[in-house]
Design an enzyme around this catalytic site. Structure first.
Site, PDB file in Angstrom:
ATOM      1  N   ASP A 172      17.541 -41.908  19.047  1.00 35.07           N
ATOM      2  CA  ASP A 172      17.270 -41.027  19.593  1.00 35.07           C
ATOM      3  C   ASP A 172      17.573 -41.397  21.001  1.00 35.07           C
ATOM      4  O   ASP A 172      16.884 -41.498  22.180  1.00 35.07           O
ATOM      5  CB  ASP A 172      16.202 -40.289  19.765  1.00 35.07           C
ATOM      6  CG  ASP A 172      15.248 -40.028  18.856  1.00 35.07           C
ATOM      7  OD1 ASP A 172      16.488 -39.222  18.285  1.00 35.07           O
ATOM      8  OD2 ASP A 172      14.233 -40.343  18.105  1.00 35.07           O
TER       9      ASP A 172
ATOM     10  N   ASP B 189      13.548 -30.315  10.599  1.00 34.99           N
ATOM     11  CA  ASP B 189      12.315 -30.959  11.694  1.00 34.99           C
ATOM     12  C   ASP B 189      11.364 -29.945  10.946  1.00 34.99           C
ATOM     13  O   ASP B 189      11.442 -28.606  11.076  1.00 34.99           O
ATOM     14  CB  ASP B 189      12.920 -31.092  13.203  1.00 34.99           C
ATOM     15  CG  ASP B 189      14.153 -31.552  13.666  1.00 34.99           C
ATOM     16  OD1 ASP B 189      14.687 -32.720  12.538  1.00 34.99           O
ATOM     17  OD2 ASP B 189      14.577 -31.360  15.002  1.00 34.99           O
TER      18      ASP B 189
HETATM   19  O1  1PR Z   1      10.317 -42.577  15.649  1.00 36.37           O
HETATM   20  O2  1PR Z   1      10.218 -43.124  12.795  1.00 36.37           O
HETATM   21  O3  1PR Z   1       8.447 -41.902  13.567  1.00 36.37           O
HETATM   22  O4  1PR Z   1      10.771 -41.119  13.786  1.00 36.37           O
HETATM   23  C1  1PR Z   1      10.991 -40.373  14.166  1.00 36.37           C
HETATM   24  C2  1PR Z   1      11.739 -38.686  13.849  1.00 36.37           C
HETATM   25  O5  1PR Z   1      11.641 -37.471  14.107  1.00 36.37           O
HETATM   26  C3  1PR Z   1      12.930 -38.953  14.300  1.00 36.37           C
HETATM   27  O6  1PR Z   1      14.346 -39.366  13.452  1.00 36.37           O
HETATM   28  C4  1PR Z   1      13.254 -38.563  15.833  1.00 36.37           C
HETATM   29  O7  1PR Z   1      14.880 -38.014  15.631  1.00 36.37           O
HETATM   30  C5  1PR Z   1      12.619 -36.934  15.414  1.00 36.37           C
HETATM   31  N1  1PR Z   1      12.058 -35.973  16.001  1.00 36.37           N
HETATM   32  C6  1PR Z   1      11.109 -36.599  17.380  1.00 36.37           C
HETATM   33  N2  1PR Z   1      11.046 -35.777  17.743  1.00 36.37           N
HETATM   34  C7  1PR Z   1      11.719 -34.623  17.667  1.00 36.37           C
HETATM   35  C8  1PR Z   1      11.574 -34.230  17.838  1.00 36.37           C
HETATM   36  O8  1PR Z   1      13.128 -32.447  18.056  1.00 36.37           O
HETATM   37  N3  1PR Z   1      11.108 -32.979  19.087  1.00 36.37           N
HETATM   38  N4  1PR Z   1      13.367 -34.528  16.317  1.00 36.37           N
HETATM   39  C9  1PR Z   1      12.419 -34.852  16.462  1.00 36.37           C
HETATM   40  C10 1PR Z   1      14.834 -34.646  16.417  1.00 36.37           C
HETATM   41  C11 1PR Z   1      17.214 -34.232  16.198  1.00 36.37           C
HETATM   42  C12 1PR Z   1      18.115 -33.811  15.007  1.00 36.37           C
HETATM   43  C13 1PR Z   1      18.504 -32.399  15.400  1.00 36.37           C
HETATM   44  C14 1PR Z   1      18.862 -32.538  16.009  1.00 36.37           C
HETATM   45  C15 1PR Z   1      20.711 -31.255  15.427  1.00 36.37           C
HETATM   46  N5  1PR Z   1      15.762 -33.751  15.888  1.00 36.37           N
HETATM   47  O9  1PR Z   1      17.284 -34.382  13.958  1.00 36.37           O
HETATM   48  O10 1PR Z   1      18.071 -32.058  14.417  1.00 36.37           O
HETATM   49  O11 1PR Z   1      19.426 -32.559  16.653  1.00 36.37           O
HETATM   50  O12 1PR Z   1      19.837 -30.438  15.999  1.00 36.37           O
HETATM   51  P1  1PR Z   1      20.563 -28.751  16.514  1.00 36.37           P
HETATM   52  O13 1PR Z   1      21.981 -29.164  15.120  1.00 36.37           O
HETATM   53  O14 1PR Z   1      20.030 -27.578  16.053  1.00 36.37           O
HETATM   54  O15 1PR Z   1      21.525 -29.338  17.385  1.00 36.37           O
HETATM   55  P2  1PR Z   1       9.831 -41.840  14.221  1.00 36.37           P
END
Ligand code: 1PR
Length: 587
Positions: free
Chosen positions: A442, A284
């Site tokens: 999400d 991320d």
């Molecule tokens: O909506 O097209 O602009 O895409 C935004 C992208 O950014 C989406 O794929 C969304 O999942 C991601 N995203 C947005 N905000 C966050 C955040 O964390 N605040 N991250 C975010 C999502 C989730 C996972 C993470 C897993 C594994 N991250 O990909 O890496 O949950 O984590 P873990 O193993 O530590 O539990 P758009």
């Protein structure tokens, strides 16, 4: 001028009209009349003359501009070769060795090749038994025709029709991932590869038959046995992606580029037998408060430290970490630009730089997501989501991932029942193929007492909710979990599959960063509902969590972030554990 007809034995029922020159058709006839056996014939007999050949360290690359061949370029350069791009048919005839990484759809590739006179030059070059390596579509185009949006005529060098994998018996299509090869003895560039996994991503394939057996150098089993590579003399083509198959793939490329050189770095002993479950490292990425691009990681999507300063967590530099995960054995690396929903990604040049640098040294698939949508900047300039995606592809991404915009597209589709063709999802998958488009979901868990309580598909949960609720539905969110939408993960997954998604990245806000395991109920619900591959994400804390998700659900891959960034569980340990549990992985 009218093109010569197909000989009856090979005439598919209704071929789309050829746009080729008659010379190309003559080449096709030449091959067919020789029962597709490669015979040497002087290229001088053809109207196109060869330009002067490059030096020994030069590889000629046929990039007809239909997609991302950056990774092929990077792999060639990594092996110490320079690249000369084909501009004219003469460049093909003048090549010392030619690599043809076909990308995009079969019909448009043939159209460009025919229009530019390159189909004829290619046939001449290959007939001359000159060093050739086709990759993916570069293999399929050698066949007589393809069913992809067709039938459409191919170069006609190898007998056979390229058809779609049959998904009717539950096979997940596209075929995405690391699969095993059955290599024919003496296949030269594939020596040592037999027991290893190589990376495939495709929905169409050619089938071995008596007519093409003399060409087939390896097969792969997915639903049925299909042709994984062909080879005859100096002419080779592979359905898999050597440039994305790690060390094993680089060895294949090296053997093609320097057939006589001694291969010093032999791949280790392998034991591949089928499609492997993938382990994916996710980064991320966002700018911290100083403006530096950092890898961050949230707890339930909150990426700020619980300190007075409340700064964005910084877990490392994106390019360094991606390189490290590649060396550790990650089967793919994903970058999510998590503030893409508010910061326009094409303004976010550092992210594009991250991709460019990473793809120079990381030879497994790279996915990038965040901010893929239509956008009008402060000066009133409009950018389509396709332009945004194209920039990501050009910078080294193999797949792009769409979050928020896919939710809006699915809502619209479910409301109207009509595929507008205008959503980012539809446009990008039309141009780059659905295997290049991931939808990132999400969802947030919403407990209910009974499935009748909501209009969305729910599931019985393994652990009841805080008030003893036995069911839950999973509400989709947009803008990084900030806004809940009136659509469930189940409904979204089914809709985006129909709209052209090739894969689903299934996060879970409740489990994110908790280290308590994947949401098995959710992963099972979605991976049983769709026939495209599903990547389970969020919550991995131990190696056992990976075996659990593969044993209890139909997930094709499992993704983790925090445990890899904090070095709590190395990727190698995950793979060793999965192997011990009898789950096939790429080693
Ligand atoms: O909506 O097209 O602009 O895409 C935004 C992208 O950014 C989406 O794929 C969304 O999942 C991601 N995203 C947005 N905000 C966050 C955040 O964390 N605040 N991250 C975010 C999502 C989730 C996972 C993470 C897993 C594994 N991250 O990909 O890496 O949950 O984590 P873990 O193993 O530590 O539990 P758009």
């Amino acid at each position: 001028m009218e093109a010569a007809p197909f000989p009856s034995a090979f005439t598919p029922k209704s071929l789309s009209p050829p746009s080729s020159s008659s010379a190309t058709s003559q080449s096709l006839l030449y091959f067919r009349s020789n029962k597709a056996r490669l015979k040497l014939k002087s290229p001088r007999a053809f109207s196109v003359r060869a330009a002067s050949r490059g030096g020994d360290s030069v590889v000629t690359l046929l990039d007809y501009g239909a997609g991302n061949v950056r990774s092929v370029r990077n792999a060639i350069r990594h092996l110490g070769f320079d690249i000369k791009d084909v501009q004219t048919p003469e460049d093909i005839l003048g090549a010392n060795r030619l690599i043809f990484p076909g990308v995009g759809a079969f019909a448009s590739a043939m159209e460009v090749l025919n229009k530019k006179g390159m189909a004829e030059a290619l046939c001449t070059y290959i007939m001359g038994d000159r060093p050739f390596l086709g990759i993916c579509l570069g293999l399929q185009l050698l066949f007589e025709s393809s069913e992809e949006n067709g039938p459409v005529r191919g170069l006609g060098i190898i007998p056979g029709v390229v058809g779609r994998f049959d998904a009717s018996s539950g096979l997940r299509v596209p075929h995405i991932g690391w699969n095993a090869l059955k290599v024919r003895e003496g296949s030269e560039i594939l020596d040592d590869v037999g027991n290893h996994h190589v990376y495939f991503v495709h929905s169409y394939r050619a089938i071995p038959s008596n007519d093409n057996m003399d060409w087939v150098s390896s097969t792969c089993n997915y639903g049925d046995n299909f042709i994984a590579s062909v080879g005859k003399g100096n002419v080779h083509a592979v359905q898999f992606h050597p440039e994305k198959s790690g060390d094993v793939g680089l060895t294949v490329l090296r053997r093609f580029l320097s057939p006589k050189s001694h291969i010093t770095k032999k791949p280790t002993e392998g034991n591949a037998s089928k499609l492997a479950k993938r382990v994916i490292a996710c980064l991320d990425v966002r700018a911290n408060d100083k403006g530096d691009l950092v890898v961050t990681k949230g707890d339930q999507y909150d990426v700020r430290e619980q300190t007075e300063e409340n700064e964005v967590r910084n877990l490392g530099k994106p390019v360094d970490l991606a390189g490290q995960y590649y060396n550790d054995g990650a089967d793919e690396v994903s970058f999510l630009n998590i503030t893409g929903f508010r910061d326009f990604p094409l303004g976010d040049l550092p992210m594009l730089q991250v991709l460019r640098y990473t793809s120079e040294n990381v030879f497994v698939p790279l996915t990038v997501g965040g901010g893929i949508r239509d956008f009008t900047d402060a000066n009133g300039r409009y950018y389509s989501s396709l332009e945004v995606a194209s920039e990501y592809f050009r910078s080294g991404a193999d797949k792009i991932s769409i979050g928020s915009d896919a939710v809006y597209a699915a809502e619209e589709y479910l409301r109207t029942g009509v595929k507008s063709g205008k959503s980012s999802l539809e446009q990008i998958s039309r141009v780059y193929g659905n295997q290049a488009v991931v939808v990132s979901i999400d969802p947030r868990r919403m407990y209910i007492n009974s499935p009748e309580d909501v209009e969305f598909r729910s599931t019985r949960v393994t652990n009841p909710g805080p008030n003893g609720e036995d069911y839950a539905w999973y509400q989709c969110t947009v803008n990084g979990g900030r806004e809940g939408r009136p659509i469930g993960a189940y409904e979204l997954a089914k809709a985006v599959e129909e709209l052209g998604a090739g894969e689903i990245l299934l996060n879970c806000i409740d489990c994110d960063g908790q280290g308590k395991g994947f949401d098995i109920d959710l992963v099972k619900l979605i991976s049983d509902a769709v026939s495209i591959p599903v990547i389970a994400s969020s919550g991995a804390g131990t190696v056992e969590h990976f075996s659990e998700v593969f044993e209890k659900t139909n997930a094709s891959a499992a993704l983790a972030a925090g445990i890899f960034h904090r070095k709590e569980v190395p990727i190698q340990s995950v793979k060793e554990h999965l192997l011990k549990e009898g789950i096939e992985v790429r080693i």
